[in-house]
Design a protein around this motif. Sequence first.
Motif, PDB file in Angstrom:
ATOM      1  N   ASP A 180       0.428  -1.065  -0.339  1.00  0.00           N
ATOM      2  CA  ASP A 180      -0.052  -0.166   0.468  1.00  0.00           C
ATOM      3  C   ASP A 180       0.804   1.013   0.293  1.00  0.00           C
ATOM      4  OD1 ASP A 180      -2.741  -1.679   2.217  1.00  0.00           O
ATOM      5  OD2 ASP A 180      -2.089  -1.890   0.024  1.00  0.00           O
ATOM      6  N   GLY A 181       1.982   1.770   1.359  1.00  0.00           N
ATOM      7  CA  GLY A 181       2.811   2.182   1.091  1.00  0.00           C
ATOM      8  C   GLY A 181       3.242   2.616   0.666  1.00  0.00           C
ATOM      9  N   LEU A 182       3.945   1.885  -0.782  1.00  0.00           N
ATOM     10  CA  LEU A 182       5.270   2.307  -2.151  1.00  0.00           C
ATOM     11  C   LEU A 182       3.927   2.517  -3.240  1.00  0.00           C
ATOM     12  CD1 LEU A 182       7.575   1.733  -3.173  1.00  0.00           C
ATOM     13  CD2 LEU A 182       7.534  -0.420  -3.977  1.00  0.00           C
ATOM     14  N   GLU A 183       2.455   1.424  -3.431  1.00  0.00           N
ATOM     15  CA  GLU A 183       1.591   1.938  -4.379  1.00  0.00           C
ATOM     16  C   GLU A 183       1.744   3.597  -4.220  1.00  0.00           C
ATOM     17  OE1 GLU A 183      -0.995  -0.555  -5.615  1.00  0.00           O
ATOM     18  OE2 GLU A 183       0.084  -1.656  -5.796  1.00  0.00           O
ATOM     19  N   LEU A 229       1.070   3.518 -14.413  1.00  0.00           N
ATOM     20  CA  LEU A 229       0.884   4.677 -13.441  1.00  0.00           C
ATOM     21  C   LEU A 229      -1.072   5.720 -13.446  1.00  0.00           C
ATOM     22  CD1 LEU A 229       4.249   7.022 -13.903  1.00  0.00           C
ATOM     23  CD2 LEU A 229       3.416   5.160 -12.181  1.00  0.00           C
ATOM     24  N   SER A 230      -0.702   5.368 -14.167  1.00  0.00           N
ATOM     25  CA  SER A 230      -2.392   5.299 -14.866  1.00  0.00           C
ATOM     26  C   SER A 230      -3.845   4.901 -13.323  1.00  0.00           C
ATOM     27  CB  SER A 230      -3.670   5.238 -16.033  1.00  0.00           C
ATOM     28  OG  SER A 230      -2.715   6.552 -16.777  1.00  0.00           O
ATOM     29  N   TRP A 231      -3.108   3.496 -14.141  1.00  0.00           N
ATOM     30  CA  TRP A 231      -3.839   2.500 -12.630  1.00  0.00           C
ATOM     31  C   TRP A 231      -3.585   2.596 -11.314  1.00  0.00           C
ATOM     32  CZ3 TRP A 231      -7.757  -0.895 -12.605  1.00  0.00           C
ATOM     33  CH2 TRP A 231      -8.105  -1.563 -11.358  1.00  0.00           C
ATOM     34  N   SER A 277      -6.386   2.549  -7.692  1.00  0.00           N
ATOM     35  CA  SER A 277      -6.329   1.257  -6.664  1.00  0.00           C
ATOM     36  C   SER A 277      -6.167   2.166  -5.859  1.00  0.00           C
ATOM     37  CB  SER A 277      -4.834   0.663  -7.394  1.00  0.00           C
ATOM     38  OG  SER A 277      -3.653   1.426  -7.520  1.00  0.00           O
ATOM     39  N   ASN A 278      -6.119   3.285  -6.089  1.00  0.00           N
ATOM     40  CA  ASN A 278      -5.829   3.740  -4.387  1.00  0.00           C
ATOM     41  C   ASN A 278      -7.606   4.842  -3.988  1.00  0.00           C
ATOM     42  OD1 ASN A 278      -2.553   4.862  -3.052  1.00  0.00           O
ATOM     43  ND2 ASN A 278      -2.495   4.047  -5.150  1.00  0.00           N
ATOM     44  N   LYS A 279      -8.391   4.859  -4.699  1.00  0.00           N
ATOM     45  CA  LYS A 279      -9.763   5.665  -4.958  1.00  0.00           C
ATOM     46  C   LYS A 279      -9.248   6.549  -5.261  1.00  0.00           C
ATOM     47  CE  LYS A 279     -10.171   1.352  -3.767  1.00  0.00           C
ATOM     48  NZ  LYS A 279     -10.817  -0.006  -4.480  1.00  0.00           N
ATOM     49  N   PHE A 280      -9.276   7.225  -6.311  1.00  0.00           N
ATOM     50  CA  PHE A 280      -8.914   8.983  -6.522  1.00  0.00           C
ATOM     51  C   PHE A 280      -9.637   8.874  -7.597  1.00  0.00           C
ATOM     52  CE2 PHE A 280      -4.588   8.651  -4.037  1.00  0.00           C
ATOM     53  CZ  PHE A 280      -4.880  10.173  -3.065  1.00  0.00           C
ATOM     54  N   VAL A 294     -10.384   7.438 -15.142  1.00  0.00           N
ATOM     55  CA  VAL A 294      -8.601   7.300 -16.023  1.00  0.00           C
ATOM     56  C   VAL A 294      -9.094   6.675 -17.807  1.00  0.00           C
ATOM     57  CG1 VAL A 294      -7.328   5.498 -15.202  1.00  0.00           C
ATOM     58  CG2 VAL A 294      -8.031   6.223 -13.891  1.00  0.00           C
ATOM     59  N   LEU A 295     -10.070   5.895 -17.715  1.00  0.00           N
ATOM     60  CA  LEU A 295     -10.343   5.795 -19.360  1.00  0.00           C
ATOM     61  C   LEU A 295     -10.356   7.033 -20.394  1.00  0.00           C
ATOM     62  CD1 LEU A 295     -11.557   2.558 -19.642  1.00  0.00           C
ATOM     63  CD2 LEU A 295      -9.143   3.023 -20.387  1.00  0.00           C
ATOM     64  N   VAL A 296     -11.594   7.847 -19.865  1.00  0.00           N
ATOM     65  CA  VAL A 296     -11.744   8.603 -20.907  1.00  0.00           C
ATOM     66  C   VAL A 296     -10.720   9.745 -21.053  1.00  0.00           C
ATOM     67  CG1 VAL A 296     -13.457  10.952 -20.825  1.00  0.00           C
ATOM     68  CG2 VAL A 296     -13.504   8.659 -19.928  1.00  0.00           C
ATOM     69  N   GLY A 297      -9.965  10.228 -19.316  1.00  0.00           N
ATOM     70  CA  GLY A 297      -8.789  10.924 -19.252  1.00  0.00           C
ATOM     71  C   GLY A 297      -7.534  10.524 -20.403  1.00  0.00           C
TER      72      GLY A 297
END
Length: 223
Positions: A39-42, A148-150, A154-157, A163-166
């Motif tokens: 969790d911390g590293l991601e 990086l996009s994923w 995974s961090n719930k932002f 993300v796909l649209v961006g």
Amino acid sequence: MTVELIRTPILKNATSNDHEGFRISHRLSSEFRAGFLSDGLEYTINKMSKWLVAALFGALIIWKHDGEALWIAMGCAMNCWLAIALKNILNHKRPISTLRSDPGMPSSHSQSIFFGVLFVILSMVKYVGLNGNTVVAGVLTLSSGSYLSWLRVSNKFHTISQVLVGAVVGAIFSALWFQAWYAFVLQAFTASFGVRIAVFLGSASLCVCFLLYIFKNGLTEEL
């Protein structure tokens, strides 16, 4: 003799409890380290992603220091402004609204990342040609950008759709911006001093305005 009979089980029980406590402590420590690394590293990589992309583009611009570098800088700034405008227009909530108060559609991180990813891939093909090396480098670049996009998901932002649209918007804008340079801007830039001044002033003003926006909203604020 009576004392010895009493002391012996007490010592055995104490030793057994010590071993059990050590095993529990070791297990908890291992679980904590595993959780921190996963969790911390991601989370850290996710926080650094926008600065990593900005640093790479900054290094590219300093290294090239020509008209195309100015055009790239202008494209980066305009891509970011486009993401901010789309957020306000679409006004799509993030998956957990308490993490960030601003809208989440599209993800400006993935839009910026894929603007850079596609521009790098197109530049490699343009200057080196399509061969085994550029294919491998392109796949690695695309994979890194996707990871990086994923992390935004995974961090719930952001949601997957945000993300796909961006990513799609960033890639399309990158392709159009890249094509515009070689289709007509480069020729005009080479032939006209006025165009060179316009590109320089446009690039500088957009970048300065975007930097002021970042400082105004806080360096730690997520875009």
